[in-house]
Structures are given as structure tokens and as C-alpha cells.
Design a protein around this motif. Structure first.
Motif, short mmCIF file in Angstrom:
data_model
loop_
_atom_site.label_atom_id
_atom_site.label_comp_id
_atom_site.label_asym_id
_atom_site.label_seq_id
_atom_site.Cartn_x
_atom_site.Cartn_y
_atom_site.Cartn_z
N VAL A 72 1.07 -21.39 12.16
CA VAL A 72 -0.35 -21.05 11.99
C VAL A 72 -1.11 -22.37 11.97
CG1 VAL A 72 -2.12 -20.09 10.48
CG2 VAL A 72 0.06 -18.90 10.76
N ILE A 73 -2.17 -22.44 12.77
CA ILE A 73 -3.00 -23.65 12.85
C ILE A 73 -4.39 -23.31 12.34
CG2 ILE A 73 -4.01 -25.38 14.39
CD1 ILE A 73 -1.59 -24.85 16.29
N ILE A 74 -4.83 -23.99 11.31
CA ILE A 74 -6.18 -23.84 10.79
C ILE A 74 -7.00 -25.02 11.30
CG2 ILE A 74 -7.63 -23.72 8.73
CD1 ILE A 74 -5.93 -21.22 9.22
N THR A 75 -7.91 -24.74 12.23
CA THR A 75 -8.61 -25.84 12.89
C THR A 75 -9.57 -26.58 11.96
OG1 THR A 75 -10.42 -24.42 13.70
CG2 THR A 75 -8.47 -24.69 15.13
N HIS A 76 -10.17 -25.86 11.02
CA HIS A 76 -11.04 -26.48 10.01
C HIS A 76 -11.34 -25.42 8.95
CE1 HIS A 76 -13.84 -24.50 12.71
NE2 HIS A 76 -14.84 -24.67 11.86
N PRO A 93 -5.59 -15.75 3.33
CA PRO A 93 -4.95 -15.16 2.14
C PRO A 93 -4.24 -13.84 2.45
CG PRO A 93 -7.10 -16.02 1.55
CD PRO A 93 -7.01 -16.08 3.05
N GLY A 94 -4.89 -12.96 3.20
CA GLY A 94 -4.27 -11.69 3.57
C GLY A 94 -3.07 -11.90 4.48
N LEU A 95 -3.16 -12.87 5.37
CA LEU A 95 -2.05 -13.17 6.28
C LEU A 95 -0.82 -13.61 5.50
CD1 LEU A 95 -1.61 -13.58 9.48
CD2 LEU A 95 -1.80 -16.00 8.92
N LEU A 96 -1.02 -14.49 4.53
CA LEU A 96 0.10 -15.02 3.75
C LEU A 96 0.72 -13.95 2.84
CD1 LEU A 96 -1.30 -18.54 2.85
CD2 LEU A 96 0.46 -17.99 4.53
N GLU A 97 -0.09 -12.97 2.44
CA GLU A 97 0.43 -11.87 1.63
C GLU A 97 1.25 -10.88 2.45
OE1 GLU A 97 -2.91 -10.00 -0.14
OE2 GLU A 97 -3.44 -11.72 -1.40
N THR A 98 0.95 -10.80 3.76
CA THR A 98 1.50 -9.74 4.60
C THR A 98 2.64 -10.19 5.50
OG1 THR A 98 -0.73 -8.80 4.63
CG2 THR A 98 0.85 -7.90 6.21
N PHE A 99 2.56 -11.42 6.02
CA PHE A 99 3.53 -11.90 6.99
C PHE A 99 4.23 -13.16 6.50
CE2 PHE A 99 0.09 -9.84 9.38
CZ PHE A 99 0.80 -8.87 10.07
N THR A 100 5.43 -13.39 7.01
CA THR A 100 6.12 -14.65 6.78
C THR A 100 5.54 -15.71 7.71
OG1 THR A 100 8.17 -13.53 6.17
CG2 THR A 100 8.35 -15.83 6.88
N VAL A 101 5.10 -16.82 7.15
CA VAL A 101 4.58 -17.94 7.94
C VAL A 101 5.53 -19.12 7.76
CG1 VAL A 101 2.68 -19.57 8.25
CG2 VAL A 101 2.19 -17.16 7.75
N LYS A 102 6.06 -19.63 8.86
CA LYS A 102 7.11 -20.65 8.79
C LYS A 102 6.57 -22.07 8.73
CE LYS A 102 10.31 -17.63 11.28
NZ LYS A 102 11.16 -17.48 12.50
N GLN A 103 5.36 -22.30 9.28
CA GLN A 103 4.80 -23.65 9.26
C GLN A 103 3.30 -23.58 9.46
OE1 GLN A 103 6.45 -26.41 12.14
NE2 GLN A 103 5.81 -28.19 10.96
N ILE A 104 2.58 -24.46 8.77
CA ILE A 104 1.12 -24.51 8.87
C ILE A 104 0.69 -25.90 9.31
CG2 ILE A 104 -1.05 -24.43 7.55
CD1 ILE A 104 0.27 -22.28 5.78
N PHE A 105 -0.25 -25.93 10.27
CA PHE A 105 -0.87 -27.17 10.72
C PHE A 105 -2.34 -27.15 10.31
CE2 PHE A 105 2.77 -26.44 13.38
CZ PHE A 105 3.32 -27.69 13.58
N ASP A 106 -2.85 -28.28 9.86
CA ASP A 106 -4.19 -28.35 9.29
C ASP A 106 -4.87 -29.63 9.76
OD1 ASP A 106 -6.13 -29.09 6.88
OD2 ASP A 106 -5.68 -26.96 6.64
N SER A 107 -6.21 -29.63 9.74
CA SER A 107 -6.96 -30.81 10.15
C SER A 107 -7.01 -31.89 9.08
CB SER A 107 -8.39 -30.42 10.53
OG SER A 107 -9.10 -30.00 9.37
N GLY A 108 -6.68 -31.52 7.84
CA GLY A 108 -6.76 -32.49 6.75
C GLY A 108 -8.12 -32.58 6.09
#
Length: 291
Positions: free
Chosen positions: A87-91, A101-116
Motif C-alpha cells: 500500500v502506497i500513501i502518496t501524502h 484505518p478501515g483497510l487495515l482492519e479488514t485486509f492483511t497489508v504486507k508493506q506500506i510506502f509513505d512520503s515521510g
């Protein structure tokens, strides 16, 4: 007897052809009913959420706004998703982070990328808290990095560069994660909410390297994005705008649509076309709409 042998021989050839086609059409993990790459610009109202499926991975770039949370989860369930590789959160604006929040409650997420980039919003704190609680690998990316999506599909990170762009109310937008999805001869530039200052920086750094088959328009087709020099460098055949019906920001802006028209760029919009799906085999591509 000779005619019978010829008939049986012909039936055997036909059977072999049918079997071969069936095997070719049943590639495990392949996207879009056999297409090696599928990209869905999801209809999540006034926000961004882009689902990518390669032969090896499932990826989500942004998660739409809070009001569209249930719609996002339904989209993913309809794709048969139980886990996301990336999952990539652009900003951290709500219209890109709201479904997390709903995504993390419902699905398994293996890695997150973020802009910092950080904010003080409750939504952002909830997002970080959930990531830490679930101990999900978390990586901040910058321009020049390459993210492997498997099956020959890559994401080139074009922005943000360091140091961050500062000095305006649009700093979060201008430091969005901008990527170029590349698969063989097909490419798609995913511009997040980048506005002209970010576009200018990418032009200086990459120039002709921005050329892409399709452009996911920056900042929902706003007037502050898709500058003419940037459009000339990307030179897309198609632009896809993610925007909500009758949104309060009046996106996409008529001036931006005129630029696309002047350059004969075919436009798809989630507010009028619904979810826009692109499939590609690395040579050609197809686009379909789903209201």
C-alpha cells in the motif's frame, strides 16, 4: 476406414487447440481475466484510490476519503482480495488517507510506502498507530527509487525529491509520491496531487524520462496541475481524472480540460465514467468503464 482415421485425427487437433487455449487463459494470479497487468482508478468520490494487479502482487495507491471507506472495501472484496502486498500513501491528506484505518482492519497489508510527510490530524495519528500496532513494514521513499511489483512490472519513484518543496499551502501536495508504472512498452504516470512546483522539479530532473502512455492527472485535474510543459514532456495518449460528482472544488477545472483537448488527449473521469480499468500485456492496452 481412411475417412474415420482422418475424422479422428481432425478431432484430436481441435481438442489439442481447445486444451491449449484453456491452459493459456487460466494463468494463476494473472490480472483481468488473463491480462498480465490491470490498473483500476477506483470511483471513490473526491479522492484517489488506484488498485494494481500484476501476475505476482496486488498493490493499492491511496485509499480515498473517509466517506468512501465502505465503497473502497467493497471494490477490493469484489476483486477477491484478502491481502495486499503493498500500500502506497502518496501524502497524508484525508482524501488519500481516509480509507486506511478501515483497510487495515479488514485486509492483511504486507508493506506500506509513505512520503515521510507528517500532519497533526487525528486521521494521520490513527493511521500511524494502526501500522505500529500491527507491526507492518513501513518505508519512506524518495525520487530515484524503484519498487518491484513482480512479473516485469515496476514503479519508478519520480517524487518527492529532497529537500521537500516548501513555502506554500500546497506543500503536502507538492511532496506527494509520484510514480511511473512501467511494463514493457506500456507506462502510466501516477501524479498523485502534484502541482506545478513539483512538475517543474520533475521536468528538470527527468525531462524526456516522463514520457508515458497514460497520465493519472495530478490533483484531480485542478488548475494548479498539468502545466503545458509537463504535458508536453509526458505526452500521454490518455488522461484519467479521479474526482467526485459535483465536488466543492469544481474539479476538474475547465482550463485543464482545455489543455487536454488542445493536445488531443483522450479523457476519462471517475465522476462521469465510474471506475476506469486499464489492462495491458506490455505492448498494447485496453480501457473500460464501470459505473
Amino acid at each position: 476406414m481412411l475417412s474415420f482415421k482422418r475424422l479422428m485425427s481432425g478431432l484430436l487437433v481441435v481438442a489439442c487447440i481447445v486444451a491449449s487455449l484453456a491452459i493459456a487463459g487460466c494463468g494463476v494470479g494473472q490480472a483481468g481475466g488473463g491480462a498480465p497487468l490491470t490498473v483500476k482508478v477506483l470511483d471513490v468520490g473526491q479522492g484517489d484510490a488506484i488498485f494494481i494487479r500484476t501476475p505476482e502482487q496486488t498493490v493499492l495507491i491511496d485509499t480515498g476519503d473517509i466517506p468512501a471507506r465502505d465503497k473502497l472495501l467493497a471494490h477490493l472484496r469484489n476483486q477477491g482480495i484478502s491481502a495486499l502486498d503493498k500500500v502506497i500513501i502518496t501524502h497524508p491528506h484525508a482524501d488519500h488517507l481516509g480509507g486506511m484505518p478501515g483497510l487495515l482492519e479488514t485486509f492483511t497489508v504486507k508493506q506500506i510506502f509513505d512520503s515521510g510527510q507528517t500532519t497533526t490530524s487525528g486521521l494521520y495519528r490513527q493511521y500511524l498507530g494502526a501500522v505500529q500496532k500491527k507491526n507492518i513494514p513501513f518505508k519512506v521513499v524518495t525520487a530515484g527509487e524503484l519498487i518491484d511489483l513482480g512479473g516485469g512490472v515496476t514503479l519508478k519513484v519520480l517524487a518527492p525529491g529532497k529537500p521537500f518543496i516548501t513555502g506554500s499551502d500546497s506543500d503536502l501536495n507538492n511532496n506527494s509520491i509520484v510514480t511511473q508504472l512501467v511494463f514493457g512498452g506500456f507506462s502510466m504516470l501516477l501524479a498523485a496531487d502534484a502541482e506545478q512546483p513539483a512538475e517543474d522539479r520533475m521536468l528538470k530532473k527527468y525531462s524526456s524520462g516522463l514520457n508515458s502512455t497514460i497520465l493519472k492527472s495530478g490533483h484531480h485535474g485542478s488548475r494548479t496541475s498539468s502545466s503545458m510543459p509537463f504535458l508536453r514532456a509526458v505526452n500521454p495518449e490518455v488522461a484519467i481524472i479521479s474526482a467526485g460528482v459535483n465536488n466543492e472544488y469544481h474539479h476538474p477545472h475547465p482550463a485543464t480540460l482545455k489543455k487536454y483537448a488542445d493536445r488531443k488527449i483522450k479523457v476519462y473521469r471517475t465522476d462521469t465514467d465510474g471506475t476506469v480499468t486499464i489492462t495491458s500485456d506490455g505492448k498494447s492496452y485496453q480501457i473500460s468503464k464501470e459505473k
